[in-house]
Design a protein around this motif. Sequence first.
Motif, short mmCIF file in Angstrom:
data_model
loop_
_atom_site.label_atom_id
_atom_site.label_comp_id
_atom_site.label_asym_id
_atom_site.label_seq_id
_atom_site.Cartn_x
_atom_site.Cartn_y
_atom_site.Cartn_z
N ARG A 83 0.87 -1.19 0.00
CA ARG A 83 0.00 0.00 0.00
C ARG A 83 0.89 1.22 0.00
N PRO A 84 0.95 1.99 -1.06
CA PRO A 84 0.31 1.80 -2.35
C PRO A 84 0.99 0.70 -3.16
N GLN A 85 0.25 0.20 -4.16
CA GLN A 85 0.80 -0.87 -4.99
C GLN A 85 1.94 -0.34 -5.87
N LEU A 86 2.93 -1.23 -6.12
CA LEU A 86 4.11 -0.84 -6.88
C LEU A 86 4.34 -1.79 -8.04
N MET A 87 5.18 -1.33 -8.96
CA MET A 87 5.72 -2.20 -9.99
C MET A 87 7.22 -2.30 -9.73
N LEU A 88 7.74 -3.52 -9.78
CA LEU A 88 9.17 -3.75 -9.71
C LEU A 88 9.60 -4.20 -11.10
N ALA A 89 10.48 -3.43 -11.73
CA ALA A 89 11.03 -3.79 -13.03
C ALA A 89 12.50 -4.15 -12.83
N VAL A 90 12.97 -5.15 -13.58
CA VAL A 90 14.35 -5.59 -13.51
C VAL A 90 14.87 -5.74 -14.93
N ASN A 91 16.02 -5.13 -15.20
CA ASN A 91 16.62 -5.22 -16.52
C ASN A 91 17.15 -6.63 -16.75
N GLU A 92 16.88 -7.18 -17.92
CA GLU A 92 17.27 -8.56 -18.21
C GLU A 92 18.78 -8.74 -18.21
N ARG A 93 19.52 -7.77 -18.71
CA ARG A 93 20.97 -7.93 -18.82
C ARG A 93 21.72 -7.54 -17.55
N THR A 94 21.37 -6.42 -16.96
CA THR A 94 22.13 -5.91 -15.82
C THR A 94 21.50 -6.25 -14.48
#
Length: 163
Positions: A40-51
């Motif tokens: 709370r609040p909702q999040l997005m976790l993004a991860v780079n494929e290479r690094t």
Amino acid sequence: MYSLHCTKKLIDRIQEPIAAPVPTPTTRLGSWYATALFWRPQLMLAVNERTLLPVLMPLAPAAAIAHRFPAQLATVLAAHGIDQGFIEREVAAMAEVSFAKTASRSVVGIMNEFSFLAEGYRECLESFDLITLTMRLAETPCKPIKYDSPAGLIKEIVRHQVV
């Protein structure tokens, strides 16, 4: 153009069509993987494929996540001290997005680890500042990148312009 490989729980939230086959990204960093964190609040976790560079950002509004992500990435890259010219070129190349299902179990595993660590760091640091949490996650040594940290690898790649 960049590819955003999403977990099922994120695909359900953003309700975007899935590309098949996945087009080759035109960005220097390549593809990104993303999942939803139901905090709370909702999040997005993004991860780079290479690094394996992590980026945390608010999920809402989910329908605009792909268009808001490049600006958050620019903020994170600037916090890492990355050259402004590189950041501008990367963000410009991210004008278009292609959504896909996750394809790498290794990167999904790293996202799961980062999700767990982010929860712990949030409690330990007593901070909900997303840049602070993102920077702390980026210092985590990761086996897929030979125990280097995503923060160290991104700086090395940009310094040598080997991407």
